[in-house]
Design a protein around this motif. Structure first.
Motif, mmCIF file in Angstrom:
data_model
loop_
_atom_site.group_PDB
_atom_site.id
_atom_site.type_symbol
_atom_site.label_atom_id
_atom_site.label_comp_id
_atom_site.label_asym_id
_atom_site.label_seq_id
_atom_site.Cartn_x
_atom_site.Cartn_y
_atom_site.Cartn_z
ATOM 1 N N THR A 199 -43.302 -19.913 2.526
ATOM 2 C CA THR A 199 -42.583 -18.653 2.308
ATOM 3 C C THR A 199 -42.552 -18.300 0.829
ATOM 4 O O THR A 199 -42.766 -17.145 0.436
ATOM 5 C CB THR A 199 -41.148 -18.776 2.849
ATOM 6 O OG1 THR A 199 -41.162 -19.387 4.138
ATOM 7 C CG2 THR A 199 -40.488 -17.411 2.951
ATOM 8 N N TYR A 200 -42.294 -19.292 -0.001
ATOM 9 C CA TYR A 200 -42.250 -19.085 -1.449
ATOM 10 C C TYR A 200 -43.611 -18.629 -1.982
ATOM 11 O O TYR A 200 -43.689 -17.695 -2.785
ATOM 12 C CB TYR A 200 -41.821 -20.391 -2.127
ATOM 13 C CG TYR A 200 -41.923 -20.381 -3.629
ATOM 14 C CD1 TYR A 200 -40.976 -19.728 -4.417
ATOM 15 C CD2 TYR A 200 -42.977 -21.030 -4.281
ATOM 16 C CE1 TYR A 200 -41.085 -19.716 -5.803
ATOM 17 C CE2 TYR A 200 -43.090 -21.030 -5.661
ATOM 18 C CZ TYR A 200 -42.139 -20.372 -6.418
ATOM 19 O OH TYR A 200 -42.238 -20.368 -7.779
ATOM 20 N N GLU A 201 -44.689 -19.266 -1.539
ATOM 21 C CA GLU A 201 -46.015 -18.910 -2.028
ATOM 22 C C GLU A 201 -46.377 -17.468 -1.661
ATOM 23 O O GLU A 201 -46.967 -16.740 -2.467
ATOM 24 C CB GLU A 201 -47.061 -19.876 -1.456
ATOM 25 C CG GLU A 201 -46.934 -21.314 -1.932
ATOM 26 C CD GLU A 201 -47.313 -21.488 -3.397
ATOM 27 O OE1 GLU A 201 -47.895 -20.548 -3.976
ATOM 28 O OE2 GLU A 201 -47.026 -22.558 -3.959
ATOM 29 N N LEU A 202 -46.017 -17.049 -0.454
ATOM 30 C CA LEU A 202 -46.302 -15.675 -0.050
ATOM 31 C C LEU A 202 -45.466 -14.685 -0.856
ATOM 32 O O LEU A 202 -45.957 -13.623 -1.256
ATOM 33 C CB LEU A 202 -46.023 -15.516 1.452
ATOM 34 C CG LEU A 202 -47.028 -16.199 2.391
ATOM 35 C CD1 LEU A 202 -46.496 -16.219 3.811
ATOM 36 C CD2 LEU A 202 -48.379 -15.506 2.341
ATOM 37 N N GLY A 206 -46.192 -11.340 -3.972
ATOM 38 C CA GLY A 206 -45.618 -10.010 -4.008
ATOM 39 C C GLY A 206 -45.107 -9.493 -2.687
ATOM 40 O O GLY A 206 -44.495 -8.416 -2.628
ATOM 41 N N TYR A 207 -45.343 -10.231 -1.592
ATOM 42 C CA TYR A 207 -44.854 -9.803 -0.287
ATOM 43 C C TYR A 207 -43.352 -10.014 -0.177
ATOM 44 O O TYR A 207 -42.764 -10.844 -0.870
ATOM 45 C CB TYR A 207 -45.566 -10.579 0.821
ATOM 46 C CG TYR A 207 -47.068 -10.420 0.828
ATOM 47 C CD1 TYR A 207 -47.664 -9.250 1.282
ATOM 48 C CD2 TYR A 207 -47.888 -11.445 0.370
ATOM 49 C CE1 TYR A 207 -49.042 -9.105 1.283
ATOM 50 C CE2 TYR A 207 -49.269 -11.307 0.359
ATOM 51 C CZ TYR A 207 -49.840 -10.137 0.814
ATOM 52 O OH TYR A 207 -51.200 -9.994 0.803
ATOM 53 N N SER A 208 -42.738 -9.270 0.724
ATOM 54 C CA SER A 208 -41.324 -9.463 1.038
ATOM 55 C C SER A 208 -41.230 -10.491 2.155
ATOM 56 O O SER A 208 -41.607 -10.218 3.297
ATOM 57 C CB SER A 208 -40.697 -8.134 1.481
ATOM 58 O OG SER A 208 -39.343 -8.313 1.855
ATOM 59 N N CYS A 209 -40.737 -11.689 1.841
ATOM 60 C CA CYS A 209 -40.846 -12.830 2.756
ATOM 61 C C CYS A 209 -39.481 -13.362 3.154
ATOM 62 O O CYS A 209 -38.576 -13.511 2.329
ATOM 63 C CB CYS A 209 -41.653 -13.955 2.109
ATOM 64 S SG CYS A 209 -43.371 -13.524 1.848
ATOM 65 N N GLU A 210 -39.384 -13.686 4.413
ATOM 66 C CA GLU A 210 -38.170 -14.292 4.961
ATOM 67 C C GLU A 210 -38.568 -15.517 5.768
ATOM 68 O O GLU A 210 -39.391 -15.437 6.679
ATOM 69 C CB GLU A 210 -37.434 -13.291 5.846
ATOM 70 C CG GLU A 210 -36.188 -13.856 6.523
ATOM 71 C CD GLU A 210 -35.478 -12.816 7.373
ATOM 72 O OE1 GLU A 210 -34.741 -13.217 8.292
ATOM 73 O OE2 GLU A 210 -35.676 -11.607 7.123
ATOM 74 N N GLY A 271 -41.976 -10.979 -5.012
ATOM 75 C CA GLY A 271 -41.442 -10.277 -3.854
ATOM 76 C C GLY A 271 -40.098 -10.835 -3.435
ATOM 77 O O GLY A 271 -39.666 -11.888 -3.900
ATOM 78 N N HIS A 272 -39.438 -10.110 -2.561
ATOM 79 C CA HIS A 272 -38.155 -10.587 -2.022
ATOM 80 C C HIS A 272 -38.364 -11.898 -1.268
ATOM 81 O O HIS A 272 -39.340 -12.072 -0.559
ATOM 82 C CB HIS A 272 -37.565 -9.536 -1.086
ATOM 83 C CG HIS A 272 -36.305 -9.987 -0.421
ATOM 84 N ND1 HIS A 272 -35.114 -10.126 -1.090
ATOM 85 C CD2 HIS A 272 -36.057 -10.334 0.866
ATOM 86 C CE1 HIS A 272 -34.180 -10.531 -0.262
ATOM 87 N NE2 HIS A 272 -34.731 -10.671 0.940
ATOM 88 N N PHE A 273 -37.421 -12.799 -1.397
ATOM 89 C CA PHE A 273 -37.553 -14.134 -0.810
ATOM 90 C C PHE A 273 -36.188 -14.619 -0.339
ATOM 91 O O PHE A 273 -35.221 -14.615 -1.096
ATOM 92 C CB PHE A 273 -38.117 -15.089 -1.857
ATOM 93 C CG PHE A 273 -38.175 -16.540 -1.426
ATOM 94 C CD1 PHE A 273 -37.776 -17.550 -2.270
ATOM 95 C CD2 PHE A 273 -38.645 -16.887 -0.161
ATOM 96 C CE1 PHE A 273 -37.833 -18.877 -1.884
ATOM 97 C CE2 PHE A 273 -38.709 -18.209 0.238
ATOM 98 C CZ PHE A 273 -38.303 -19.209 -0.626
ATOM 99 N N GLU A 274 -36.103 -15.027 0.910
ATOM 100 C CA GLU A 274 -34.866 -15.592 1.439
ATOM 101 C C GLU A 274 -35.177 -16.551 2.575
ATOM 102 O O GLU A 274 -36.248 -16.489 3.190
ATOM 103 C CB GLU A 274 -33.914 -14.493 1.924
ATOM 104 C CG GLU A 274 -34.439 -13.708 3.113
ATOM 105 C CD GLU A 274 -33.453 -12.677 3.626
ATOM 106 O OE1 GLU A 274 -32.238 -12.914 3.504
ATOM 107 O OE2 GLU A 274 -33.890 -11.644 4.139
ATOM 108 N N ILE A 275 -34.228 -17.443 2.824
ATOM 109 C CA ILE A 275 -34.307 -18.360 3.960
ATOM 110 C C ILE A 275 -33.082 -18.122 4.832
ATOM 111 O O ILE A 275 -31.953 -18.152 4.339
ATOM 112 C CB ILE A 275 -34.325 -19.841 3.510
ATOM 113 C CG1 ILE A 275 -35.494 -20.105 2.560
ATOM 114 C CG2 ILE A 275 -34.383 -20.769 4.726
ATOM 115 C CD1 ILE A 275 -36.855 -20.054 3.211
#
Length: 455
Positions: A199-202, A206-210, A271-275
Motif C-alpha cells: 500500500t505504501y509503495e503504491l 502518487g495513487y490514493s491508496c487504502e 498520494g493519500h495513504f491510510e490503513i
C-alpha cells in the motif's frame, strides 16, 4: 505523524456502529490477548530454549565437551530472544489499539506449539478452530509477525517483495498512466494489507491508496513502522531465532535484520495513504468506490472465495481493474468447525467471468516465497497465480456486450522458467489497448494514518 487514536472507519454504517458498541468488551478482551501474546513472547521462546539446554546438561561429559560451541550458540539464542522482546516492548509503547492493563497469565502454562502451519505465518493451525484463541497460538503469531517485519520492511526481504509486489505494481502503473490521468484521482484498495508495504509503495507513486487489515498483530506492528519509526534501520530483530532446524551455520539462526529499510515518516508518500481495520466483507459494501483492487496472498483467506470476488467486483468502478498474485492455500480448508470451498484456478476463472469480470491477463508459475529464512537449508516457494481482471465499463454494459476474455478459463499460461531467471516474471505490459478514462473520484489528503474498525 501523530496517530494516537484509531477512529472508526468512515464507511462504518449505523448498524455496524451499534454492533461495535455491543461487542466492545469482547473486542477489548481479544485485543488484550494479542497484547499478552506480544508481552509473553520472550518467556514462551525461552521455554523452548530451556528444553534444549536441559537436555544438553544431561548428556555425558564427553558429549558436552564436543558441544561446547553449541552451548555458546544457545546462549546467543537467549540474547537474541531478549533483544526481540525489547523491540516488541517498543512496538507496544504507543498503546494505540488496546487497553493499558498489564498482561496476565503464567507463561509456564503455555503448551507445545502446534506442528502444522500455513503460509509460513502460522495464521492457521491444524487444531480445532474453537481452540484457536488460546495464548500459545497467539504467541506463535507474534513470532511470525517478526518474520513479516523482515519481509516487508528490511533489505533482506527485498527479493520476496520483488517476487510478490512488483508484478502488481507494474500492472497498475501500465494501466493507470500518469500521462492519461491524475494519479491522485485513482483510488486503490489493498485488502489483506498486512504490514502495509505494498500500500505504501503504491501511494509513493502518487495513487490514493487504502489498505485493509483484519489482524491486530499486523495492525499493531504496521502502526509502529509507519508512525513511530523516525529513521531508517533504527531497530534490530532476529526473526529466525526460533528456527532450530535446517541451519547450515550457527549464525544462520541468529542472523540480524534491521528495519525499517525505508522510513515512512521521513519519506511520506505523494498520494493519500491510510490503513483501515476490519473484516473486508463487512467494511467494503459501497458500489463503484475504487478504481483498482490489489490483492496479494489474500483471496484464499475466505471460507467462500466467491464472496471475495463478488465484493471486489461490486466496489470497483466500471472500467476498474482487479490485480491479484498469490497461491490457493485456502486457509479454512480442513479446519475443524469451519466450512470451506477450494476451487481450482480453472474454476476461479469460471467464477470471475460469471460474476462479470473480463480476464485481461493470467499467468501461473510465478515463483514466490513467503517469510523464508534465506539461509535455511529448507526453502519453500509457491508457484503463484497472477491475473488482471477488468470490470466492464458502462458503454459495454449498455450495449449488453462484454469484451471476450483474453485467456479463456481452460487456457493456463505458465511462465517459462528461463524467462523467470532472466527477471521476466512480470506479465507483459500494455496488453490492454482499449482502456477507458475512469471517472475521477474524490482526492484525499497526502497523510499517513491508520483508521480502525472492529474485527
Amino acid at each position: 505523524m501523530d496517530c494516537a487514536t484509531f477512529p472508526m472507519h468512515p464507511k462504518m454504517d449505523e448498524q455496524l456502529a451499534r454492533t461495535f458498541v455491543i461487542n466492545e468488551e469482547e473486542e477489548e478482551r481479544h485485543i488484550q490477548k494479542v497484547q499478552n501474546a506480544f508481552l509473553y513472547y520472550g518467556p514462551y521462546a525461552c521455554q523452548r530454549l530451556k528444553r534444549s539446554m536441559d537436555y544438553l546438561n544431561s548428556l555425558s561429559g564427553e558429549d558436552q565437551v564436543m558441544l561446547t560451541k553449541y552451548r555458546g550458540h544457545l546462549q546467543c539464542v537467549r540474547t537474541c530472544i531478549d533483544r526481540n522482546q525489547a523491540v516488541i516492548r517498543e512496538i507496544l509503547r504507543g498503546r494505540v489499539l488496546y487497553p493499558t492493563d498489564e498482561a496476565t497469565g503464567d507463561p509456564s502454562e503455555f503448551d507445545e506449539p502446534p506442528p502444522n502451519v500455513r503460509h509460513g505465518d502460522m495464521d492457521q493451525i491444524d487444531i480445532p478452530f474453537d481452540e484457536a484463541d488460546v495464548e500459545p497460538l497467539k504467541i506463535l503469531k507474534a513470532q511470525s509477525t517478526l518474520k513479516l517485519i523482515a519481509r516487508d520492511w528490511s533489505t533482506e526481504g527485498a527479493l520476496e517483495r520483488e517476487q510478490s509486489y512488483k508484478p502488481i505494481i507494474d500492472s497498475i502503473v501500465a494501466y493507470f498512466k500518469h500521462s492519461d490521468i491524475e494519479l491522485k484521482e485513482i483510488k486503490i484498495l489493498v485488502p489483506g494489507a498486512g504490514l502495509g508495504r505494498l500500500t505504501y509503495e503504491l501511494a509513493c507513486l502518487g495513487y490514493s491508496c487504502e489498505g485493509n487489515e483484519f489482524s491486530y498483530f499486523m495492525l499493531i506492528a504496521s502502526n509502529f513502522v509507519l508512525n513511530l519509526c523516525d529513521y531508517e534501520n533504527k531497530y534490530v530483530l532476529y526473526p529466525w531465532v526460533h528456527q532450530y532446524v535446517n541451519n547450515l551455520r550457527r549464525e544462520d539462526q541468529v542472523a540480524a535484520v534491521r528495519f525499517p529499510d525505508v522510513c515512512p515518516l521521513k519519506n511520506p508518500p505523494k498520494g493519500h495513504f491510510e490503513i483501515a481495520a476490519g473484516d473486508f466483507l463487512e467494511v467494503y459494501k459501497t458500489p463503484n468506490a475504487y478504481n483498482c483492487v490489489a490483492t496479494c496472498f489474500f483471496i484464499d483467506c475466505a471460507n467462500n472465495v466467491i464472496d471475495f470476488i463478488r465484493t471486489i467486483y461490486k466496489i470497483l468502478v466500471p472500467g476498474g481493474i482487479w490485480v491479484n498474485l498469490g497461491p490457493l492455500l485456502y486457509h479454512f480448508s480442513d479446519v475443524s468447525g469451519q466450512n470451506s470451498i477450494e476451487p481450482a484456478f480453472e474454476d476461479l476463472c469460471i467464477i470471475m467471468e460469471s460474476v462479470g469480470f473480463v480476464i485481461e491477463k493470467s499467468r501461473t508459475g510465478i515463483r514466490t516465497k513467503y517469510a523464508q529464512n534465506p539461509s535455511s537449508m529448507k526453502q519453500s516457494e509457491y508457484q503463484s497465480l497472477f491475473w488482471v481482471c477488468r470490470k466492464p465499463d458502462l458503454f459495454e454494459e449498455q450495449r449488453g456486450k462484454r469484451k471476450a476474455s483474453r485467456e479463456p478459463h481452460d487456457l493456463i499460461v505458465r511462465e517459462d522458467s528461463e524467462a523467470e531467471e532472466e527477471g521476466e516474471q512480470q506479465p507483459e505490459r500494455n496488453e490492454t489497448e482499449e482502456k477507458q478514462q475512469l471517472k475521477p473520484l474524490a482526492t484525499a489528503n497526502c497523510e499517513t494514518e491508520i483508521k480502525a474498525q472492529p474485527s
